[in-house]
Design a protein around this motif. Sequence first.
Motif, mmCIF file in Angstrom:
data_model
loop_
_atom_site.group_PDB
_atom_site.id
_atom_site.type_symbol
_atom_site.label_atom_id
_atom_site.label_comp_id
_atom_site.label_asym_id
_atom_site.label_seq_id
_atom_site.Cartn_x
_atom_site.Cartn_y
_atom_site.Cartn_z
ATOM 1 N N GLY A 104 -35.225 16.033 0.422
ATOM 2 C CA GLY A 104 -35.468 15.866 -0.999
ATOM 3 C C GLY A 104 -36.824 15.295 -1.336
ATOM 4 N N VAL A 105 -37.595 14.838 -0.353
ATOM 5 C CA VAL A 105 -38.939 14.320 -0.626
ATOM 6 C C VAL A 105 -39.902 15.500 -0.653
ATOM 7 C CG1 VAL A 105 -40.837 12.891 0.225
ATOM 8 C CG2 VAL A 105 -38.488 12.064 0.351
ATOM 9 N N GLU A 106 -40.616 15.611 -1.751
ATOM 10 C CA GLU A 106 -41.570 16.700 -1.934
ATOM 11 C C GLU A 106 -42.989 16.141 -1.933
ATOM 12 O OE1 GLU A 106 -40.764 19.934 -2.135
ATOM 13 O OE2 GLU A 106 -38.637 19.443 -1.940
ATOM 14 N N VAL A 107 -43.919 16.916 -1.388
ATOM 15 C CA VAL A 107 -45.321 16.524 -1.380
ATOM 16 C C VAL A 107 -45.939 17.029 -2.675
ATOM 17 C CG1 VAL A 107 -47.523 16.750 -0.191
ATOM 18 C CG2 VAL A 107 -45.403 16.611 1.124
ATOM 19 N N GLY A 108 -46.588 16.115 -3.389
ATOM 20 C CA GLY A 108 -47.262 16.460 -4.641
ATOM 21 C C GLY A 108 -48.694 16.857 -4.369
ATOM 22 N N GLU A 109 -49.614 16.238 -5.104
ATOM 23 C CA GLU A 109 -51.016 16.600 -4.942
ATOM 24 C C GLU A 109 -51.698 15.729 -3.899
ATOM 25 O OE1 GLU A 109 -53.397 16.122 -8.401
ATOM 26 O OE2 GLU A 109 -53.033 13.992 -8.565
#
Length: 141
Positions: A104-109
Amino acid sequence: MSKMGLGAYPHMLGFDQLERLLERTAKSGNDGYPPYNIEQTSDCSWRITLAVAGFSERDLSITIEDRQLVVRGRQAEEDEAERVFLHRGIAARQFQRSFVLADGVEVGEALMENGLLHIDLARERPESVVQTISIRKGGAQ
């Protein structure tokens, strides 16, 4: 003395893949370079900051491989014959730094600023789900 894995706990079902991931990460060879910070920016977001002085954006790559965030740095080969160093204290070696990402952890910018590489991570707050499982009667049919 033998090592106790997650499989030794009967209430921890289906975590064998996580155990393998943790073991692989521990062996990944992160040697302390480059130095980094991890800060919590909210209840469900974080920022990883790596000190990458001397690297440009094109010298760096960020990938996600099997639930691991992998940051690699490799500077382009310059003509060393033209440069004469009297002292070389700024590290210019290649590196690989890995971080395990939870489900569930997503990489943003990712942002380069003043020799620092910032990578933002966030986790969506999961909705609380209650599921009822019906029980059927066993026996002769």
